[in-house]
Design a protein around this motif. Structure first.
Motif, PDB file in Angstrom:
ATOM      1  N   UNK A   1       0.807  -1.222   0.000  1.00  0.00           N
ATOM      2  CA  UNK A   1       0.000   0.000   0.000  1.00  0.00           C
ATOM      3  C   UNK A   1       0.843   1.276   0.000  1.00  0.00           C
ATOM      4  N   UNK A   2       2.090   1.166   0.405  1.00  0.00           N
ATOM      5  CA  UNK A   2       2.970   2.344   0.427  1.00  0.00           C
ATOM      6  C   UNK A   2       3.542   2.644  -0.960  1.00  0.00           C
ATOM      7  N   UNK A   3       3.368   1.729  -1.910  1.00  0.00           N
ATOM      8  CA  UNK A   3       3.931   1.905  -3.247  1.00  0.00           C
ATOM      9  C   UNK A   3       2.860   1.801  -4.327  1.00  0.00           C
ATOM     10  N   UNK A   4       1.711   2.434  -4.109  1.00  0.00           N
ATOM     11  CA  UNK A   4       0.644   2.408  -5.117  1.00  0.00           C
ATOM     12  C   UNK A   4       1.119   3.115  -6.382  1.00  0.00           C
ATOM     13  N   UNK A   5       0.689   2.592  -7.516  1.00  0.00           N
ATOM     14  CA  UNK A   5       1.034   3.187  -8.804  1.00  0.00           C
ATOM     15  C   UNK A   5       0.261   4.493  -8.965  1.00  0.00           C
ATOM     16  N   UNK A   6       0.977   5.573  -9.284  1.00  0.00           N
ATOM     17  CA  UNK A   6       0.347   6.871  -9.509  1.00  0.00           C
ATOM     18  C   UNK A   6      -0.470   6.801 -10.798  1.00  0.00           C
ATOM     19  N   UNK A   7      -1.742   7.120 -10.713  1.00  0.00           N
ATOM     20  CA  UNK A   7      -2.654   6.942 -11.845  1.00  0.00           C
ATOM     21  C   UNK A   7      -2.302   7.797 -13.058  1.00  0.00           C
TER      22      UNK A   7
END
Length: 187
Positions: A45-51
């Motif tokens: 969750x700390x490395x979510x892909x930036x949309x």
């Protein structure tokens, strides 16, 4: 992660702790945590892909016509040709996303913009790091196709054998046209 790999990782952490190497303990625990998260298919969750960065990066993949996020984990990509609707294109998209975050949290849904039949219109769907049909922990399988595969298969079965009597087929077609004309409002 195998039991032997887990034991080796724990032994290394314990060795660092005995030596008073707090940085070694921290690195070991982070690696252990990453391995555990991967083993249960849990996205970081700390490395979510930036949309928005993802949309910009994917536009450079050969054949991509448009990109849109359906929700926080499902990405819809429309390609220009039927040939580009492939697992290879999904691989190319996922490679573009890797530097942007943890792709275990991304499902690519790929559709052809040149489709002329229901089969060509069918959406290929896959999590970037898993095999087709598999999802990450807590990632639900979302039905993205407008026509579900089961309904498409039933339609094929029903239309596989046209009536043997050509006159009967003509009457059925005429009846279908009458119904269509009667239920379609005039413009």
């Amino acid at each position: 992660m195998t039991p032997v790999e887990t034991a080796a990782r724990m032994a290394a952490i314990r060795g660092s702790a005995i030596l008073g190497d707090q940085e070694g303990v921290r690195r070991g625990m982070e690696a252990f945590n990453d391995d555990f998260r991967r083993s249960i298919k849990l996205a970081d969750p700390a490395r979510k892909v930036d949309r928005e960065a993802a949309r910009a990066a994917i536009r450079h993949v050969d054949g991509v016509r448009s990109v849109a996020w359906i929700d926080h984990e499902n990405l819809l990509v429309i390609v220009a040709t039927n040939e580009a609707r492939s697992q290879r294109t999904i691989d190319d998209i996922c490679i573009e996303l890797e530097p942007l975050g943890d792709t275990l949290g991304v499902v690519v849904n790929l559709q052809s913009g040149a489709a002329r039949s229901g089969d060509e219109l069918e959406i290929l769907s896959r999590n970037c790091q898993l095999v087709p049909g598999d999802r990450a922990f807590m990632q639900r399988h979302r039905q993205v196709d407008v026509v579900p595969p089961e309904l498409r298969a039933e339609h094929k079965r029903n239309n596989a054998h046209p009536p043997a009597d050509p006159e009967r087929l003509r009457r059925q077609q005429e009846e279908a046209m009458r119904i269509l004309e009667a239920t379609t409002p005039e413009m």
